[in-house]
Design an enzyme around this catalytic site. Structure first.
Site, PDB file in Angstrom:
ATOM      1  NE  ARG A  77      35.324  12.194  46.005  1.00  0.00           N
ATOM      2  CZ  ARG A  77      35.835  13.085  46.844  1.00  0.00           C
ATOM      3  NH1 ARG A  77      35.677  14.381  46.600  1.00  0.00           N
ATOM      4  NH2 ARG A  77      36.490  12.707  47.916  1.00  0.00           N
ATOM      5  CB  CYS A  95      41.935  19.938  47.177  1.00  0.00           C
ATOM      6  SG  CYS A  95      40.941  18.918  46.089  1.00  0.00           S
ATOM      7  CD1 TRP A 111      36.658  25.245  47.738  1.00  0.00           C
ATOM      8  CD2 TRP A 111      38.333  25.350  49.219  1.00  0.00           C
ATOM      9  NE1 TRP A 111      37.046  23.966  48.011  1.00  0.00           N
ATOM     10  CE2 TRP A 111      38.077  23.994  48.915  1.00  0.00           C
ATOM     11  CE3 TRP A 111      39.347  25.666  50.128  1.00  0.00           C
ATOM     12  CZ2 TRP A 111      38.795  22.954  49.495  1.00  0.00           C
ATOM     13  CZ3 TRP A 111      40.070  24.620  50.702  1.00  0.00           C
ATOM     14  CH2 TRP A 111      39.787  23.282  50.383  1.00  0.00           C
ATOM     15  NE  ARG A 148      31.287  19.802  48.878  1.00  0.00           N
ATOM     16  CZ  ARG A 148      32.228  18.997  48.395  1.00  0.00           C
ATOM     17  NH1 ARG A 148      31.903  17.933  47.691  1.00  0.00           N
ATOM     18  NH2 ARG A 148      33.488  19.266  48.612  1.00  0.00           N
TER      19      ARG A 148
END
Length: 369
Positions: free
Chosen positions: A15, A46, A79, A153
């Site tokens: 992660r 999420c 997104w 990200r």
């Protein structure tokens, strides 16, 4: 930038570490408490963003901190928000504060997503809302405005400062602690302040932190380590670990339920009013665990191959705890959107689900209490 797993020679999921971790406090030289100054960008799919939405409602901050909701579909650019820049210039942003609670978008059909819903659908206030602060169409624009050389990200949640036009924080654990810290209490109506629950009371803080630590690594993040594994032995190790720790949580809640049953002579209403993971009140530990468990049967069982059993069939006390939060606490129910959850995972992770077919089950998404 929308890649869900870091490069790893052993096929294990890693992660990403959050890049923005400022706090808000009266002593901070820049980020001071104020009503209407901060804006939250979230995905309803999420679990990390979901934490912040629940906490925002529980802490009475729906009239203090506004929200924009990204589209459930995560594409190769990350997104996106509803393409409504022209409307953003004229709308009164106060409309997005939803003082009555919850979120500005709601499409919670208990039957789950049906039909041929396109990944490019733009049902305003159903698939996503737009950005009334900057008029941005992509979450990435927030990151580049804050840091032009940003090269990681573009994750949710994002807590944005409308005065300095920058990201304050994009780490969910830090954001919910800020919300719970009391720095915004002065902006909550006086009559409501005494009813606001402290989610991390000092007397339980050490116990909450310890619980959160192992739940995060083995359950919250554990389902991702199983689901994104690219090596069979890694997957088998991680999925076994997830269920070992669900067993541990089940034992904690079973013991808690038995103690409460004895204390309250079997009075179900009183038992459920004290039926939480830590202590006898709702805490941050419940919030952080809930966002994984509510997604477990609808998504993680099939999509992440966490299929030893379901919560509803294999863990009676976790199942009761989950339904108690969902049905008896509006902050949980109003911020849970099964359509976004199912569509996001099954149609965004094409490496896992190449045909982007969304399973209709389980039915119902959550059982009655």
């Amino acid at each position: 930038m929308s890649k869900q797993w870091a490069d790893s020679k052993d096929g294990a999921f890693k992660r990403q570490v959050s890049a923005f971790k400022e706090i808000i406090s009266p002593e901070h030289p820049v980020y001071k408490p104020a009503a209407g100054r901060y804006w939250l960008y979230v995905s309803l799919a999420c679990p990390w963003a979901h934490r912040t939405l629940i906490t925002r409602v529980l802490k009475g901050l729906t009239s203090v901190i506004g929200v924009s909701v990204v589209h459930w579909h995560l594409d190769e650019k990350g997104w996106r928000l509803a393409p409504a820049a022209e409307a953003a210039a004229s709308i009164d942003k106060k409309e997005f504060y939803t003082p009555s609670g919850g979120i500005t978008t709601s499409s919670n059909d208990a039957s789950g997503p049906v039909g041929n819903i396109s990944n490019d659908s733009s049902r305003l206030n159903i698939d996503s809302t737009f950005d009334p602060i900057n008029g941005f169409n992509r979450l990435s624009e927030l990151y580049y405005k804050s840091e032009p050389n940003y090269n990681a990200r573009f994750t949710v949640p994002v807590l944005w400062d409308t005065e300095t036009n920058t990201i304050v924080n994009n780490e969910s654990a830090s954001i919910i602690r800020t919300f719970d810290s009391g720095v915004f209490d002065e902006f909550i109506p006086t009559a409501e302040r005494d009813q606001i629950l402290k989610l991390v009371p000092k007397s339980l803080e050490a116990e909450i932190d310890e619980f959160n630590a192992w739940v995060y690594d083995n359950v919250n993040n554990g389902v991702y380590k199983a689901g994104f594994a690219e090596n069979p032995s890694v997957y088998e190790k991680e999925v076994t670990n997830v269920f070992a720790h669900l067993d541990k949580i089940e034992k904690i809640l079973k013991d808690k339920y038995e103690d409460l049953t004895e204390e309250f002579s079997g009075d179900t209403e009183k038992i459920l009013s004290h039926f939480f993971t830590i202590g006898d009140q709702l805490t941050e530990a419940d919030v952080r665990l809930y966002t994984t468990i509510i997604r477990f049967d609808p998504v993680y069982v099939q999509h992440f191959k966490c299929n030893f059993t379901t919560i509803r069939d294999g863990y009676p006390k976790i199942h009761l705890w989950l339904r108690n939060l969902y049905w008896n606490y509006p902050a949980f129910r109003e911020t849970t959107n099964f359509e976004h959850i199912k569509l996001h995972y099954t149609r965004s992770h094409t490496r896992i689900n190449p045909l982007s077919i969304t399973p209709l089950g389980p039915k119902p998404d959550i059982r009655p209490l």
